[in-house]
Scaffold this active site. Structure first.
Site, PDB file in Angstrom:
ATOM      1  N   ASP A  98       0.848  -1.197   0.000  1.00 52.37           N
ATOM      2  CA  ASP A  98       0.000   0.000   0.000  1.00 52.37           C
ATOM      3  C   ASP A  98       0.887   1.252   0.000  1.00 52.37           C
ATOM      4  O   ASP A  98       2.100   1.163   0.205  1.00 52.37           O
ATOM      5  CB  ASP A  98      -0.897  -0.037   1.244  1.00 52.37           C
ATOM      6  CG  ASP A  98      -1.965   1.037   1.223  1.00 52.37           C
ATOM      7  OD1 ASP A  98      -2.281   1.540   0.128  1.00 52.37           O
ATOM      8  OD2 ASP A  98      -2.471   1.388   2.307  1.00 52.37           O
ATOM      9  N   GLU A 153       2.626   4.976  -4.055  1.00 53.98           N
ATOM     10  CA  GLU A 153       2.604   5.921  -5.205  1.00 53.98           C
ATOM     11  C   GLU A 153       3.937   6.665  -5.349  1.00 53.98           C
ATOM     12  O   GLU A 153       4.286   6.955  -6.505  1.00 53.98           O
ATOM     13  CB  GLU A 153       1.443   6.914  -5.026  1.00 53.98           C
ATOM     14  CG  GLU A 153       0.076   6.283  -5.145  1.00 53.98           C
ATOM     15  CD  GLU A 153      -0.301   5.401  -3.948  1.00 53.98           C
ATOM     16  OE1 GLU A 153       0.113   5.738  -2.821  1.00 53.98           O
ATOM     17  OE2 GLU A 153      -0.984   4.387  -4.143  1.00 53.98           O
ATOM     18  N   ASP A 159      -8.937   3.700  -2.183  1.00 53.59           N
ATOM     19  CA  ASP A 159      -9.929   4.114  -1.182  1.00 53.59           C
ATOM     20  C   ASP A 159     -11.211   4.636  -1.821  1.00 53.59           C
ATOM     21  O   ASP A 159     -11.435   5.847  -1.923  1.00 53.59           O
ATOM     22  CB  ASP A 159      -9.321   5.170  -0.264  1.00 53.59           C
ATOM     23  CG  ASP A 159      -8.167   4.589   0.538  1.00 53.59           C
ATOM     24  OD1 ASP A 159      -8.012   3.339   0.530  1.00 53.59           O
ATOM     25  OD2 ASP A 159      -7.423   5.352   1.161  1.00 53.59           O
TER      26      ASP A 159
HETATM   27  C1  GLC Z   1      -4.770   3.321   2.849  1.00 54.70           C
HETATM   28  C2  GLC Z   1      -5.261   2.102   2.068  1.00 54.70           C
HETATM   29  C3  GLC Z   1      -6.315   1.380   2.870  1.00 54.70           C
HETATM   30  C4  GLC Z   1      -5.745   1.000   4.227  1.00 54.70           C
HETATM   31  C5  GLC Z   1      -5.223   2.238   4.953  1.00 54.70           C
HETATM   32  C6  GLC Z   1      -4.501   1.886   6.248  1.00 54.70           C
HETATM   33  O1  GLC Z   1      -5.777   4.245   2.967  1.00 54.70           O
HETATM   34  O2  GLC Z   1      -5.732   2.454   0.815  1.00 54.70           O
HETATM   35  O3  GLC Z   1      -6.772   0.263   2.202  1.00 54.70           O
HETATM   36  O4  GLC Z   1      -6.715   0.377   5.004  1.00 54.70           O
HETATM   37  O5  GLC Z   1      -4.308   2.929   4.122  1.00 54.70           O
HETATM   38  O6  GLC Z   1      -3.430   1.075   6.047  1.00 54.70           O
END
Ligand code: GLC
Length: 774
Positions: free
Chosen positions: A404, A407, A478
């Site tokens: 995650d 980017e 998200d």
């Molecule tokens: C980001 C991710 C989400 C995750 C959060 C906490 O917002 O896109 O899926 O739950 O981070 O890690």
């Protein structure tokens, strides 16, 4: 910029043309794919998306005409002019892709009003950038654009402008959003049933304007970098997708368990909470294969560590979960906490593994762990180190890694353009590699998992570039628990599929905001057909597990999750075929019905493989919907078994528990028996739903292997051919045509047109059934 053509030379598939000011290179990759390259930024041609480019020997003629150079292949005629203007014709002499020769002429002029006043409320003029690379093409009426990976809006992108600059933006993604987490600079253009693709392999910020600036032209452009683009001829969209994935790679066959239902939330903790969730699935008879741990499992968000208070014995917990048939997937972010004494930070710092600022000082920004540094994934030593770090998690028994924030996201303003990365000796700036940062992290993760467990790695990523499909499945970041986001997920997933990302999904139920029982019921009906089937929600939201609302919602979740498990062998067959031909799981109708113009802009129906069409309900309160049945096939209502002729609109009643689904007549759909999780039972019976045609023949291939290893690459798999011939008798023949895997089915169960059940044993690797009509 180029000037007049001076001379050219041909060396096998490469044609180099010297202009007054620059030299250009045209490579005929094969008779339908051509690369156009101009080194206006960097001399060498390099690609993060394309590995092992195969340039095929093919017939190429190059002729000098009065004002142009003419290149002819078996499928195309390419004419190159002064100023490096390029026109491409099909073999019938029809122009299909023509460079635009006029000036830029934006529809929207800056108005004469008080911009400073308007700006106070946030109203800003549209920018008309001066790009370093700018390739305008003539836009004809009735041109459709598809692809671009993960973008909001409709299936057809005509009239839109998109930007590729991987962006973490948690506000509700809407139709006007130009950029999201992934950069896939690839699109398909279709006019008069003839399609081609353009892949603009440039990792800087790229822009695509599809007639928004002016309907006379469309363009692709970038703030810097080389001209480096591929023209991929169809004329079928299927051929364009094949051509594109031939360059950037297809989605590999995943492990079978990854196709099961997955449950996530920010954040299941402590351990007892995780175990309770797992238990609930089994108690409630809702199949599930995977549970995720979000960032809270870590010790103060230090990657590759555990919070020992919340998770005192991760190995034991994971073993317990495994005993109940659950896999655990853990999140990993790229940001490494600045913290002396923390192994990952110390190692990285000592070895110079982190990105630096222009003065070569390690660059820091703020992410979940607070002040953090960013691994330099452009460097092969760093990727090796990151790959080795995967072992830390896998040794605990973790089965997959969720990448995650890659980017990369940063909370204290964006990373400056000039942050330095060391591409194995070649210093590159952030503005050049931003869009491939996540891609390189995913590649390292994939390789690390592969080496550690020697099984097909399961990586889920938020950021991606063209080609990431080789390493990772993707989810669309998200989203929100809104009907609008359920609706927009369908064209988004269809376009991801057309862009090579077959293994994709959204957060089922929506991430931000609070889900409702009705929304979850409708979302799980879409999720059941989404390759990555994961329910996930944010930290502050209302619970969203299948049982979190009322009995009806729970029953609907159970019904569709069970339906998904039933269809897993069919889904696995799509993946097997997709690894070869690049075709995705979720397909827009136009992919298979290009001759039917009513399919060109269908945003709310999709094909799940070639044989199942899904027409979900996407509006609150709606209990019926209109459905278009594509021309050329007959369609069987999955629930009522009623057959409809294609080429018509119908109204289907769809109470909350019904997701309208249609099976194409002349289809074979393999099924699993009821399972709580993949691997629960040894499957000895091949169950086949056979939907016959009134008259005629059809064939299907069913694939079988161990569901996890790479041995299929050495031929350790089975392939069954199923042939149906409906003439004076109905004949069904099932043949094991390839026997490379030692477990074969004992028997076949044929569910004929939703009613008759026939069970037959395999004899000499064959089953033949003859049924008298009437
Ligand atoms: C980001 C991710 C989400 C995750 C959060 C906490 O917002 O896109 O899926 O739950 O981070 O890690």
């Amino acid at each position: 910029m180029f000037g007049k053509m001076k001379n050219f030379k041909v060396d096998k598939n490469i044609i180099k043309i010297k202009y007054e000011k620059l030299e250009t290179k045209i490579t005929i990759i094969n008779s339908s794919t051509v690369n156009f390259f101009v080194p206006n930024f960097r001399k060498n041609q390099k690609s993060n998306a394309i590995e092992n480019l195969i340039v095929e020997p093919c017939n190429i003629d190059v002729l000098k005409q009065d004002s142009y150079i003419e290149i002819t292949t078996d499928n195309l005629v390419i004419k190159i002019y002064d100023e490096f203007k390029v026109d491409i014709y099909n073999k019938k002499g029809k122009i299909i892709c023509e460079d635009y020769r006029g000036n830029r002429d934006p529809f929207i002029k800056n108005c004469a009003g008080r911009l400073d006043i308007a700006a106070q409320e946030g109203h800003k003029p549209t920018e008309h950038m001066d790009y370093k690379v700018f390739i305008p093409k003539k836009l004809e009426n009735n041109t459709y654009f598809y692809g671009f990976g993960e973008k909001t809006g409709h299936l057809n992108k005509n009239g839109c402008h998109y930007i590729n600059w991987n962006t973490d933006d948690p506000s509700p993604h809407g139709e006007t959003y130009e950029k999201l987490y992934k950069s896939i600079p690839f699109f398909i253009s279709m006019k008069d049933e003839e399609a081609f693709g353009i892949f603009f392999d440039n990792t800087f910020e790229t822009h695509f304007d599809l007639g928004k600036e002016n309907s006379k032209y469309y363009y692709f452009a970038s703030v810097d970098g080389n001209i480096d683009y591929y023209f991929i001829y169809g004329p079928g969209i299927t051929e364009v997708v094949k051509g594109y994935t031939n360059l950037t790679g297809t989605t590999p066959l995943p492990q079978l368990w990854t196709l099961g239902y997955q449950q996530c939330r920010w954040a299941y903790c402590p351990e007892s909470n995780v175990i309770d969730i797992a238990k609930k699935f089994r108690e409630k008879d809702i199949p599930c294969d995977t549970i995720y741990l979000d960032i809270e499992y870590m010790d103060d968000f230090r990657v590759f560590t555990w919070d020992n208070k919340k998770f005192p014995n991760p190995k034991k917990m994971i073993k317990k979960l495994k005993d109940e048939g659950f896999k655990l997937v853990t999140i990993i972010d790229p940001g490494v906490k600045v913290d002396k004494g923390y192994k990952i930070y110390d190692e990285g710092l000592k070895n110079g593994y982190f990105a630096t600022d222009k003065n070569s000082i390690v660059y820091t920004n703020w992410v979940w762990p607070g002040n953090s540094v960013f691994p330099d994934f452009m460097n092969s030593d760093v990727r090796r180190w990151w790959a080795n770090n995967q072992r830390i998690m896998l040794d605990y028994g973790v089965s997959g890694i969720w990448n995650d924030m890659n980017e990369p996201a940063s909370f204290n303003g964006p990373l400056p353009d000039d942050i330095k990365f060391n591409e194995d000796g070649n210093i590159v700036e952030h503005k050049e590699i931003h869009n491939v940062y996540g891609h390189m992290m995913d590649k390292a993760t994939y390789e690390g998992i592969k080496e550690s467990i020697n099984k097909r790695p399961f990586v889920v990523t938020r950021a991606a570039y063209s080609g990431t499909q080789k390493y990772s499945t993707v989810w669309t970041g998200d989203n929100q628990s809104t009907w609008e986001h359920l609706r927009l997920s369908i064209p988004m997933l269809m376009n991801l599929g057309l862009s090579g990302f077959s293994f994709c999904g959204t957060d089922v139920g929506g991430f931000g905001y609070d889900c409702t029982p009705e929304l979850l019921s409708r979302w799980v009906q879409v999720g059941a057909f989404t390759p990555l089937f994961r329910n996930h929600t944010t930290i502050y939201s209302r619970d969203q597990e299948p049982w979190a609302f009322d009995k009806l919602t729970e029953d609907i979740n159970r019904k569709y999750i069970k339906l998904r498990y039933k269809l897993i062998p069919y889904l696995y067959d799509i993946f097997y075929k997709g690894e070869r031909d690049g075709l995705p799981v979720i397909r827009p109708l136009v992919l298979h019905y290009q001759q039917d113009d009513k399919t060109y802009e269908i945003n709310d129906q999709f094909l799940f493989g070639e044989s199942i069409m899904v027409a979900p309900v996407l509006e609150q309160g709606k209990k019926a919907r209109m459905i278009y049945l594509p021309k050329g096939d007959n369609w069987i209502d999955y629930w009522t078994k009623e057959s409809f002729e294609g080429g018509q609109y119908i109204i289907k009643e769809a109470p909350l528990e019904i997701c309208p689904m249609y099976i194409k007549e002349g289809s074979i759909i393999p099924n699993f028996p009821e399972l709580s999780y993949i691997g629960e039972k040894d499957i000895k019976t091949l169950i086949l739903d056979v939907h016959t045609v009134k008259e005629g023949k059809f064939e299907y291939h069913h694939y079988q292997d161990d569901g996890e290893s790479f041995e299929y690459k050495d031929g350790k798999y089975n392939l069954y051919s199923i042939k149906v011939n409906n003439s004076h008798k109905l004949n069904i023949t099932i043949d094991l045509i390839k026997n490379g895997y030692n477990k074969i089915y004992d028997e076949v169960q044929i569910n004929l047109n939703g009613t008759n059940k026939l069970v037959r044993k395999f004899e000499n690797d064959k089953v033949v059934v003859n049924i008298d009509k009437n």
